[in-house]
Design an enzyme around this catalytic site. Sequence first.
Site, short mmCIF file in Angstrom:
data_model
loop_
_atom_site.label_atom_id
_atom_site.label_comp_id
_atom_site.label_asym_id
_atom_site.label_seq_id
_atom_site.Cartn_x
_atom_site.Cartn_y
_atom_site.Cartn_z
N CYS A 230 -10.34 -5.12 0.43
CA CYS A 230 -11.46 -4.18 0.36
C CYS A 230 -12.28 -4.45 -0.91
O CYS A 230 -11.84 -5.13 -1.84
CB CYS A 230 -10.97 -2.73 0.40
SG CYS A 230 -10.25 -2.15 -1.14
N CYS B 287 -10.71 -3.48 -4.30
CA CYS B 287 -9.68 -4.42 -4.77
C CYS B 287 -10.33 -5.71 -5.29
O CYS B 287 -9.87 -6.29 -6.27
CB CYS B 287 -8.68 -4.74 -3.66
SG CYS B 287 -7.53 -3.38 -3.39
N ASN C 27 0.83 -1.20 0.00
CA ASN C 27 0.00 0.00 0.00
C ASN C 27 0.87 1.25 0.00
O ASN C 27 1.96 1.28 0.59
CB ASN C 27 -1.01 0.00 1.16
CG ASN C 27 -0.41 -0.24 2.53
OD1 ASN C 27 0.57 -0.94 2.67
ND2 ASN C 27 -1.03 0.34 3.54
N GLU D 172 0.24 5.26 0.68
CA GLU D 172 -0.75 6.24 1.13
C GLU D 172 -0.43 7.64 0.60
O GLU D 172 0.65 7.88 0.03
CB GLU D 172 -0.81 6.23 2.66
CG GLU D 172 -1.27 4.86 3.16
CD GLU D 172 -1.53 4.78 4.65
OE1 GLU D 172 -1.05 5.67 5.41
OE2 GLU D 172 -2.22 3.83 5.06
N CYS E 245 -4.06 0.67 -2.66
CA CYS E 245 -3.97 -0.59 -1.90
C CYS E 245 -2.91 -1.52 -2.48
O CYS E 245 -2.60 -1.49 -3.68
CB CYS E 245 -5.30 -1.32 -1.93
SG CYS E 245 -6.63 -0.57 -0.99
N GLU F 135 -3.07 -4.74 -3.05
CA GLU F 135 -3.55 -5.71 -4.03
C GLU F 135 -3.59 -5.10 -5.43
O GLU F 135 -3.21 -5.73 -6.42
CB GLU F 135 -4.96 -6.20 -3.67
CG GLU F 135 -5.04 -6.91 -2.35
CD GLU F 135 -5.32 -5.99 -1.17
OE1 GLU F 135 -4.82 -4.84 -1.15
OE2 GLU F 135 -6.03 -6.42 -0.25
#
Length: 144
Positions: free
Chosen positions: A92, A95, A47, A49, A58, A60
């Site tokens: 999530c 994803c 990830n 940010e 993210c 993934e």
Amino acid sequence: MTDVNQQEGELIEAARAVRSQAYKPYSGFAVGAALRGKDGSIHVGCNVENASFGLTLCAERNALVAAVASGVREFETVAIVASGAGPLAWPCGACRQVLAEFGMDWTVLIVGEGNGVLRGTLRELLPHNFVLPGGPHDPSAGDA
Ligand code: THU
């Protein structure tokens, strides 16, 4: 909880290793993801940010983008390793939809700090995913 085979164990180790690269100054929550292509290749992401929180990427999706950029579009398994001793973190919804673009039958392995591993498929994680009517995955339009 589930047992993992040797190839799955390798994939989990790749996800665990890339998790240490996570850029997470806002949440402190590190995630690593590793995808195995049907050709055996491994593609990783963590990830990343952003100060504008909604722009956070993210793990993934970053792994998927890396795989596609290297020419791989068919996948067998994704391993996701999140930090923290809390409950195992499933991917999530965004994803799940992005991974589902490349098939519903691949295996998802969810790994925490301990030894426990959860196993599912994308079909189980995202039943009734969005499919564009008339698009390449619309069964009534023929699969491309
Ligand atoms: N995160 C992921 O990398 N994957 C997910 O499936 C859910 C959340 C990241 C985004 C953010 O950096 C941190 O976890 C907390 O939401």
